[in-house]
Design a protein around this motif. Structure first.
Motif, short mmCIF file in Angstrom:
data_model
loop_
_atom_site.label_atom_id
_atom_site.label_comp_id
_atom_site.label_asym_id
_atom_site.label_seq_id
_atom_site.Cartn_x
_atom_site.Cartn_y
_atom_site.Cartn_z
N CYS A 1 0.84 -1.21 0.00
CA CYS A 1 0.00 0.00 0.00
C CYS A 1 0.88 1.25 0.00
CB CYS A 1 -0.92 -0.01 1.22
SG CYS A 1 -1.92 1.49 1.38
N VAL B 1 0.03 4.10 0.91
CA VAL B 1 -0.29 4.98 2.03
C VAL B 1 0.28 4.44 3.34
CG1 VAL B 1 -2.19 5.85 3.48
CG2 VAL B 1 -2.32 6.03 0.98
N CYS B 2 0.00 3.19 3.67
CA CYS B 2 0.39 2.67 4.99
C CYS B 2 1.56 1.69 4.93
CB CYS B 2 -0.80 2.03 5.69
SG CYS B 2 -1.42 0.54 4.89
N SER C 1 1.50 -1.39 4.22
CA SER C 1 1.19 -2.77 4.57
C SER C 1 1.10 -3.62 3.30
CB SER C 1 -0.12 -2.85 5.36
OG SER C 1 -1.20 -2.44 4.56
N CYS D 1 -4.03 -0.67 -0.15
CA CYS D 1 -4.72 -1.73 0.57
C CYS D 1 -6.22 -1.42 0.51
CB CYS D 1 -4.21 -1.81 2.02
SG CYS D 1 -4.75 -0.45 3.08
N HIS E 1 -7.41 1.68 2.58
CA HIS E 1 -7.05 3.01 2.07
C HIS E 1 -7.68 3.29 0.71
CE1 HIS E 1 -3.96 3.06 5.38
NE2 HIS E 1 -4.72 4.13 5.56
ZN LIG Z 1 -3.05 1.05 3.37
#
Ligand SMILES: [Zn+2]
Length: 257
Positions: free
Chosen positions: A167, A169-170, A172, A207, A210
């Motif tokens: 992902c 953004v995060c 993961s 993910c 998100h």
């Molecule tokens: Zn994410």
């Protein structure tokens, strides 16, 4: 008796009436880009203030997030080839596929909802149609949708492989017994009325959480890729060019209402 949207913020909307009351409405038959209510002068019916995500607008947004269908009723509207010549007609169930806000023709912010027919079976157009609207009739739309899905699949796969299913953004990376899982998210959405392109500069690898939060407008991306509404910044690989136009479009249409 006057509201175009029936429903509540807790249960979602149950029906809308489309009757030419809002200048920003777009009626393509199986797809409707519907303007929320509020902000009109009660006497002149002109837009004099920004609309907010409240009352009927919040009810329609709730229908979108809960996947609840709504009933669509069309009233007379000389500008729409799909409107009945007189009276009001029930046109079946639609789902609320997307909602956002934008600056309307009046210069004020309006809430917008894309409605897609679940059982598209409108009677033939009642009046002389203009070229743009008649060319957007159901047969062509089906063909375009099929083409889009095919292209989307290859580009989505490419985006996910580029980031190794991580992902942006995060950070993961979800891995199940069948391998990793990620989703390709379009920054400027595909289809009417956004018409975002199916191209790598309009795609992110996210993910599922998100992806949903991005589509719902829970966060946006600044020009320097820092996040608005979430801590941190978008991770972008050097080989992945992201269009600033598209992240600006998302920011302008999916920011807090
Ligand atoms: Zn994410």
């Amino acid at each position: 008796m006057q509201a175009g949207i029936s429903g509540s913020k807790s249960e979602g909307a149950d029906s809308i009436v489309l009757s030419g009351g809002y200048e920003d409405d777009v009626d393509l038959g199986d797809t409707i880009v519907y303007t929320g209510h509020g902000g009109q002068d009660p006497v002149t019916r002109r837009q004099v203030a920004d609309q907010k995500l409240e009352r009927g607008n919040l009810a329609l947004a709730r229908s979108a997030t809960q996947g609840l269908p709504i009933r669509v009723v069309r009233g007379p509207d000389p500008a729409s080839p799909f409107a009945p010549e007189s009276g009001y007609r029930y046109d079946g169930l639609y789902r609320v596929e997307d909602f956002w806000s934008e600056t309307g023709k009046s210069g004020f912010r309006v809430c917008r909802f894309r409605l897609v027919g679940l059982e598209f079976a409108l009677p033939p157009q009642s009046g002389p149609a203009d070229g743009v609207r008649s060319s957007a009739g159901p047969p062509e739309r089906v063909a375009q949708t099929l083409l889009r899905v095919v292209r989307d699949t290859a580009l989505s796969r490419q985006t996910k492989h580029l980031y190794n299913f991580t992902c942006q953004v995060c950070g993961s990376r979800l891995v199940g017994p069948a391998g990793p899982y990620a989703e390709a998210a379009h920054i400027r959405p595909l289809g009417q009325p956004h018409n975002g392109p199916d191209s790598l500069d309009n795609l992110l690898c996210l993910c599922p959480n998100h992806h949903v939060l991005f589509d719902l407008g829970a966060f946006q991306i600044a020009d320097d890729f820092s996040l608005i509404g979430l801590a941190g910044r978008l991770q972008v690989l050097s080989g992945h060019t992201i269009s600033l136009d598209h992240i600006r479009y998302h920011r302008q249409h999916y920011s807090v209402l």
